[in-house]
Design an enzyme around this catalytic site. Structure first.
Site, PDB file in Angstrom:
ATOM      1  N   GLY A  85       0.823  -1.205   0.000  1.00  0.00           N
ATOM      2  CA  GLY A  85       0.000   0.000   0.000  1.00  0.00           C
ATOM      3  C   GLY A  85       0.856   1.254   0.000  1.00  0.00           C
ATOM      4  O   GLY A  85       0.522   2.252  -0.646  1.00  0.00           O
ATOM      5  N   SER A 159      -3.578   8.911   8.524  1.00  0.00           N
ATOM      6  CA  SER A 159      -2.852   8.003   7.629  1.00  0.00           C
ATOM      7  C   SER A 159      -1.566   8.650   7.150  1.00  0.00           C
ATOM      8  O   SER A 159      -1.580   9.670   6.464  1.00  0.00           O
ATOM      9  CB  SER A 159      -3.713   7.648   6.413  1.00  0.00           C
ATOM     10  OG  SER A 159      -2.897   7.062   5.417  1.00  0.00           O
ATOM     11  N   ASP A 307       0.157  -1.055  13.061  1.00  0.00           N
ATOM     12  CA  ASP A 307       0.574  -2.359  12.532  1.00  0.00           C
ATOM     13  C   ASP A 307       0.822  -3.384  13.641  1.00  0.00           C
ATOM     14  O   ASP A 307       0.992  -4.573  13.357  1.00  0.00           O
ATOM     15  CB  ASP A 307       1.849  -2.200  11.686  1.00  0.00           C
ATOM     16  CG  ASP A 307       1.574  -1.392  10.424  1.00  0.00           C
ATOM     17  OD1 ASP A 307       0.417  -1.361   9.967  1.00  0.00           O
ATOM     18  OD2 ASP A 307       2.521  -0.778   9.897  1.00  0.00           O
ATOM     19  N   ARG A 338      -7.761  -7.438   9.250  1.00  0.00           N
ATOM     20  CA  ARG A 338      -6.971  -7.931  10.390  1.00  0.00           C
ATOM     21  C   ARG A 338      -7.811  -8.142  11.645  1.00  0.00           C
ATOM     22  O   ARG A 338      -7.432  -8.936  12.503  1.00  0.00           O
ATOM     23  CB  ARG A 338      -5.793  -6.987  10.669  1.00  0.00           C
ATOM     24  CG  ARG A 338      -4.715  -7.104   9.610  1.00  0.00           C
ATOM     25  CD  ARG A 338      -3.513  -6.227   9.876  1.00  0.00           C
ATOM     26  NE  ARG A 338      -2.476  -6.509   8.874  1.00  0.00           N
ATOM     27  CZ  ARG A 338      -1.440  -5.723   8.614  1.00  0.00           C
ATOM     28  NH1 ARG A 338      -1.294  -4.579   9.270  1.00  0.00           N
ATOM     29  NH2 ARG A 338      -0.550  -6.062   7.704  1.00  0.00           N
ATOM     30  N   ARG A 380       1.770  -9.707   8.621  1.00  0.00           N
ATOM     31  CA  ARG A 380       1.721  -9.410  10.066  1.00  0.00           C
ATOM     32  C   ARG A 380       0.811 -10.401  10.810  1.00  0.00           C
ATOM     33  O   ARG A 380       1.041 -10.685  11.988  1.00  0.00           O
ATOM     34  CB  ARG A 380       1.284  -7.967  10.306  1.00  0.00           C
ATOM     35  CG  ARG A 380       2.285  -6.973   9.701  1.00  0.00           C
ATOM     36  CD  ARG A 380       2.324  -5.653  10.402  1.00  0.00           C
ATOM     37  NE  ARG A 380       3.011  -4.683   9.557  1.00  0.00           N
ATOM     38  CZ  ARG A 380       4.331  -4.558   9.443  1.00  0.00           C
ATOM     39  NH1 ARG A 380       5.133  -5.336  10.152  1.00  0.00           N
ATOM     40  NH2 ARG A 380       4.860  -3.659   8.638  1.00  0.00           N
TER      41      ARG A 380
HETATM   42  C1  S3P Z   1       2.748   3.251   6.499  1.00  0.00           C
HETATM   43  C2  S3P Z   1       1.634   3.791   7.089  1.00  0.00           C
HETATM   44  C3  S3P Z   1       0.582   2.982   7.730  1.00  0.00           C
HETATM   45  C4  S3P Z   1       1.057   1.569   8.009  1.00  0.00           C
HETATM   46  C5  S3P Z   1       1.788   0.964   6.855  1.00  0.00           C
HETATM   47  C6  S3P Z   1       3.001   1.798   6.485  1.00  0.00           C
HETATM   48  C7  S3P Z   1       3.735   4.152   5.886  1.00  0.00           C
HETATM   49  O1  S3P Z   1      -0.535   2.912   6.863  1.00  0.00           O
HETATM   50  O2  S3P Z   1      -0.048   0.750   8.357  1.00  0.00           O
HETATM   51  O3  S3P Z   1       2.213  -0.358   7.174  1.00  0.00           O
HETATM   52  O4  S3P Z   1       4.861   3.699   5.603  1.00  0.00           O
HETATM   53  O5  S3P Z   1       3.404   5.317   5.676  1.00  0.00           O
HETATM   54  P1  S3P Z   1      -1.688   4.040   6.863  1.00  0.00           P
HETATM   55  O6  S3P Z   1      -1.122   5.290   6.336  1.00  0.00           O
HETATM   56  O7  S3P Z   1      -2.747   3.482   5.951  1.00  0.00           O
HETATM   57  O8  S3P Z   1      -2.158   4.151   8.278  1.00  0.00           O
END
Ligand code: S3P
Length: 427
Positions: A85, A159, A307, A338, A380
């Site tokens: 993501g 986020s 996480d 999750r 995870r």
């Molecule tokens: C991350 C932000 C988080 C986290 C992901 C890594 C990042 O996601 O859960 O594993 O590197 O910016 P969200 O921005 O969707 O909370």
């Protein structure tokens, strides 16, 4: 408490920071060079994408250098973010502001199910031309790079990926971009920009970046990933006669909510050798078997341990008293659902756990038994279930356990190193 884990290990480099090295390096003609780059497949996806965009990527083991090369050019092939993501969302922010390029961005089945409107909507407000499946709500997305306007965006959700996508867009926009957060989220993008000497203004819950053409270069060591260290923190806490030293772990407070919560539950943990790497705080964590008490976690704590919540659920089964974890609805749109995966896995091990829309209620002092659990292809979940397996009285078989390679390929070999007994069976 059936097993013990003991020893000293170094966990791989931080995944979030490594992604940002790949993406910010692509905006620097001098380049960013690091050691201890994450060994996970997710960060390899980021490197693969920036290479397809014409940037220079050199990789020798954990030493990685990324530089702009000829500059970001239109990729002739689809950009594949795999399971990541962070890769998809940060690249979207980057590519939306590169005029003259057309990109198609996709990912694996899990990533294609995850929401993308959270970045597409604010980027469109800045003038981005992004389209995609379901009106731009899901991958694949097509991005026609254009000169973005500046502006201010108030994030509806906490986020770091959305915040970072907008900050990256701001670097190539016509004016400054300000992002306002409802709660603090990981600030690795901000720290890296500051460390490189790029002007950025942080003021309470808002952060502003200004157009900047060619980022300065830099070199440093990526801190160990706190999210990977977290498995051993909980493992050592819930196993008897255990003591683990985790060297060189990133201790950025926007990431270490789990440590704070576990300490309030009675965790026996000390920190030594504190220093800084690339502007990020780092230290050695020494964690020992602990008598944990229950806790109540609400939405204010979620971003700093988003996480690690599956692991907190595992720890809660071994704490005294009933733990409440709420305000964590975001967990439903991670690599898998999750909330459901944790409830299903722990129930298979005989645990009593109540699932809510946004979390769980978990009675403590539970006996776990060996079982076959489904990782749902989520790294995870696989590792959290392996940690739960350390407290179970029979073998735990984890289906799809290979997915640990997404963030932590060394997980099972390090588990064998630390464990003096049977390790969970992998499926
Ligand atoms: C991350 C932000 C988080 C986290 C992901 C890594 C990042 O996601 O859960 O594993 O590197 O910016 P969200 O921005 O969707 O909370």
């Amino acid at each position: 408490m059936t097993r013990s884990i003991n020893g000293r290990i170094e966990v791989p480099g931080d995944k979030s920071i490594s992604h940002r090295v790949g993406i910010l390096g692509a905006l620097s003609s001098r380049g960013i060079e690091v050691t201890n780059f994450s060994s996970g497949a997710d960060c390899a996806s980021t490197l693969d994408c920036v290479e397809k965009l014409g940037c220079s990527v050199e990789r020798h083991g954990d030493r990685v250098k990324v530089a702009r090369g000829e500059g970001i050019a239109e990729a002739s092939r689809t950009l594949d973010a795999g399971n990541s993501g962070t890769t998809a969302r940060l690249l979207c922010g980057l590519l939306a502001g590169v005029p003259g390029t057309f990109s198609v961005l996709t990912g694996d089945d899990s990533l294609q199910r995850r929401p993308m409107s959270r970045i597409v909507d604010p980027l469109r407000v800045l003038g981005a031309r992004i389209d995609g499946r379901d009106g731009g709500k899901r991958l694949p997305l097509s991005i026609r790079g254009t000169r973005l306007t500046g502006g201010q965006y108030v994030l509806p959700m906490a986020s770091a990926q959305v915040k970072s996508a907008l900050l990256l867009a701001g670097l190539s926009a016509q004016g400054s971009v300000t992002v306002v957060e409802p709660l603090p989220t990981r600030d690795h993008t901000e720290i890296m920009l500051e460390h490189l000497g790029v002007p950025i203004r942080r003021d309470g819950d808002s952060v502003t970046v200004y157009p900047f053409d060619d980022l300065p270069g830099g070199s440093w060591r990526v801190p160990g990933d706190f999210s990977s260290a977290a498995f051993w923190i909980v493992a050592a806490a819930i196993c008897s006669d255990s003591s683990v030293r985790l060297s060189g772990v990133g201790l950025n407070p926007t990431r270490t909510g789990l440590l704070e919560v576990l300490r309030s539950m009675g965790l026996d943990c000390s920190v030594e050798n504190e220093s800084a790497q690339g502007g990020e705080p780092v230290g050695d964590l020494i964690v020992r078997s602990s008598s944990l008490r229950s806790v109540s976690v609400g939405s204010d704590m979620v971003p700093s341990m988003v996480d690690e919540l599956p692991l907190l659920a595992v720890a809660a089964t071994q704490a005294e008293g009933t733990t409440e974890i709420r305000g964590a609805g975001e967990l439903r749109v991670k690599e898998c659902d999750r909330i459901a995966a944790v409830a299903e896995g722990l129930r298979a091990m005989g645990a009593d756990i109540t699932e809510h829309d946004d979390g769980w209620t978990i009675p403590g002092s539970q006996k776990l038994r060996g079982a076959r659990v489904d990782s749902r292809g989520d790294h995870r979940i696989a590792m959290a279930m392996a940690v739960a397996g350390l407290a179970a009285d029979g073998p735990v078989e984890i289906l799809g356990s290979d997915c640990v390679s997404i963030s932590y390929p060394e997980f099972f070999s390090q588990l064998e190193e630390l464990s003096d007994d049977l390790v969970p069976t992998r499926g």
